[in-house]
Write a protein that holds these residues in place. Structure first.
Motif, mmCIF file in Angstrom:
data_model
loop_
_atom_site.group_PDB
_atom_site.id
_atom_site.type_symbol
_atom_site.label_atom_id
_atom_site.label_comp_id
_atom_site.label_asym_id
_atom_site.label_seq_id
_atom_site.Cartn_x
_atom_site.Cartn_y
_atom_site.Cartn_z
ATOM 1 N N VAL A 159 -2.126 15.573 -16.712
ATOM 2 C CA VAL A 159 -3.075 15.786 -17.392
ATOM 3 C C VAL A 159 -2.543 16.721 -18.353
ATOM 4 N N THR A 160 -3.532 17.020 -19.317
ATOM 5 C CA THR A 160 -2.790 17.684 -20.607
ATOM 6 C C THR A 160 -4.786 18.404 -20.899
ATOM 7 N N ALA A 161 -4.288 19.721 -21.130
ATOM 8 C CA ALA A 161 -5.577 20.507 -21.236
ATOM 9 C C ALA A 161 -6.892 19.903 -21.613
ATOM 10 N N GLN A 162 -6.695 19.438 -23.015
ATOM 11 C CA GLN A 162 -8.078 18.703 -23.268
ATOM 12 C C GLN A 162 -8.152 17.747 -22.951
ATOM 13 N N ILE A 185 1.540 9.057 -30.928
ATOM 14 C CA ILE A 185 1.763 8.778 -29.524
ATOM 15 C C ILE A 185 2.252 7.149 -29.249
ATOM 16 N N GLU A 186 1.313 6.112 -30.046
ATOM 17 C CA GLU A 186 1.504 4.811 -30.634
ATOM 18 C C GLU A 186 3.018 4.217 -30.634
ATOM 19 N N ASN A 187 3.857 5.417 -31.672
ATOM 20 C CA ASN A 187 4.681 5.576 -31.656
ATOM 21 C C ASN A 187 5.485 4.896 -30.528
ATOM 22 N N GLN A 188 5.339 5.680 -29.418
ATOM 23 C CA GLN A 188 6.249 5.673 -28.724
ATOM 24 C C GLN A 188 5.813 5.011 -27.217
ATOM 25 N N TYR A 189 4.708 4.736 -26.849
ATOM 26 C CA TYR A 189 3.427 3.818 -26.001
ATOM 27 C C TYR A 189 2.522 3.683 -26.223
ATOM 28 N N PRO A 190 1.992 2.648 -26.230
ATOM 29 C CA PRO A 190 0.709 2.061 -26.191
ATOM 30 C C PRO A 190 -0.562 3.034 -25.206
ATOM 31 N N THR A 191 -1.582 3.513 -25.731
ATOM 32 C CA THR A 191 -2.459 4.214 -25.155
ATOM 33 C C THR A 191 -3.342 3.883 -24.662
ATOM 34 N N MET A 192 -4.165 4.298 -24.210
ATOM 35 C CA MET A 192 -5.634 4.309 -23.494
ATOM 36 C C MET A 192 -6.628 4.719 -23.230
ATOM 37 N N THR A 193 -7.735 4.294 -23.603
ATOM 38 C CA THR A 193 -9.187 5.188 -23.515
ATOM 39 C C THR A 193 -9.411 5.741 -22.117
ATOM 40 N N VAL A 194 -10.221 6.550 -21.199
ATOM 41 C CA VAL A 194 -10.832 6.501 -20.744
ATOM 42 C C VAL A 194 -11.655 5.660 -19.868
ATOM 43 N N ARG A 254 1.028 -0.853 0.382
ATOM 44 C CA ARG A 254 0.102 -0.011 -0.392
ATOM 45 C C ARG A 254 1.142 1.412 -0.212
ATOM 46 N N TYR A 255 0.528 2.192 -0.927
ATOM 47 C CA TYR A 255 1.406 3.839 -1.013
ATOM 48 C C TYR A 255 0.321 4.836 0.089
ATOM 49 N N GLY A 256 0.783 5.456 0.097
ATOM 50 C CA GLY A 256 0.361 7.179 0.328
ATOM 51 C C GLY A 256 0.646 8.290 -0.409
ATOM 52 N N VAL A 257 1.388 7.888 -1.450
ATOM 53 C CA VAL A 257 1.061 8.668 -2.549
ATOM 54 C C VAL A 257 1.538 7.724 -3.672
ATOM 55 N N ILE A 258 0.474 8.651 -4.914
ATOM 56 C CA ILE A 258 0.365 7.478 -6.256
ATOM 57 C C ILE A 258 0.664 8.505 -7.260
ATOM 58 N N LEU A 259 1.597 8.323 -8.455
ATOM 59 C CA LEU A 259 1.434 9.437 -8.994
ATOM 60 C C LEU A 259 2.010 8.717 -10.570
ATOM 61 N N ILE A 260 0.984 9.278 -11.068
ATOM 62 C CA ILE A 260 0.162 8.831 -12.096
ATOM 63 C C ILE A 260 0.090 9.080 -13.455
ATOM 64 N N ASP A 261 1.051 9.054 -14.679
ATOM 65 C CA ASP A 261 0.999 9.590 -16.173
ATOM 66 C C ASP A 261 0.828 8.869 -17.112
ATOM 67 N N PRO A 262 -0.924 9.028 -16.880
ATOM 68 C CA PRO A 262 -2.333 8.244 -17.394
ATOM 69 C C PRO A 262 -1.604 8.041 -19.261
ATOM 70 N N PRO A 263 -1.213 7.314 -20.208
ATOM 71 C CA PRO A 263 -1.267 7.109 -21.571
ATOM 72 C C PRO A 263 -2.727 7.408 -21.856
ATOM 73 N N TRP A 264 -3.125 9.375 -21.983
ATOM 74 C CA TRP A 264 -3.641 8.755 -22.909
ATOM 75 C C TRP A 264 -4.206 8.750 -24.219
ATOM 76 N N ARG A 265 -4.869 7.986 -24.311
ATOM 77 C CA ARG A 265 -4.920 8.393 -25.980
ATOM 78 C C ARG A 265 -5.741 9.889 -26.707
#
Length: 187
Positions: free
Chosen positions: A72-75, A39-48, A16-27
């Motif tokens: 997160v990016t603005a969009q 982006i898929e040329n760099q890593y696999p992306t994911m839907t919401v 268990r962790y008290g801090v989680i840092l996440i950079d989602p692979p936004w599609r």
């Protein structure tokens, strides 16, 4: 790498962790990017929906009192808040990373990224002397690589709290990590 690839169960950190840092692979929205910069040329992306389905995995990681920091990016801001709500986290604050060079963008060419701070339970707020400025100015590095300075700031804000990074791009000493990258580099 393929579109929508999942993180392997064997890679998921224990504990268990008290801090989680996440950079989602936004599609990204279809048709908005130059195919040579996909982006898929760099890593696999994911839907919401795929990201929301990670709730059980996030539940496995999150301590009873937990801070979750999400890039997160603005969009993707409204989707990020929807995901955080689904995962049971409440948005509390945020910060912005100002980069030293301009990047791609849909409406504006972005030179910043947002970092949402959300909580579940009742985690302790950092001591006032350890609270970071909401504006972090740091150079852009590799594709989607986040500023090294942020990790130092998180460690100062939460010095004795176990930390994990989800969708990590590098291994950081003292942190748990899980990735969808083919190879993790050393931070």
């Amino acid at each position: 790498l393929r579109r929508g690839a999942k993180l392997a169960s064997a890679q998921w950190p224990e504990g268990r962790y008290g801090v989680i840092l996440i950079d989602p692979p936004w599609r990204p929205a279809e048709g908005l990017l130059d195919p040579t910069r996909e982006i898929e040329n760099q890593y696999p992306t994911m839907t919401v929906d795929e990201l929301m389905a990670y709730q059980p995995r996030i539940d496995e990681l999150a301590d009873e009192d937990c801070v979750l920091l999400m890039w997160v990016t603005a969009q993707k801001l409204s989707e990020a808040i929807e995901i955080l709500n689904t995962w049971g986290f409440a948005v509390k604050s945020g910060a912005v990373w100002i980069k030293d060079s301009i990047g791609m963008g849909y409406w504006f060419r972005a030179r910043h990224e947002l970092l949402i701070l959300s909580t579940r339970g009742d985690p302790m707020t950092p001591l006032e002397s350890n609270r970071m400025d909401s504006v972090l100015e740091a150079p852009r590095r590799g594709h989607s690589e986040k500023p090294h300075e942020l990790y130092d700031l998180i460690e100062r804000m939460f010095p004795v709290v176990p930390k994990v990074e989800v969708f990590a791009r590098a291994q950081r000493a003292g942190w748990g990590h899980v990735t969808n990258e083919p190879v993790l580099r050393q931070a």
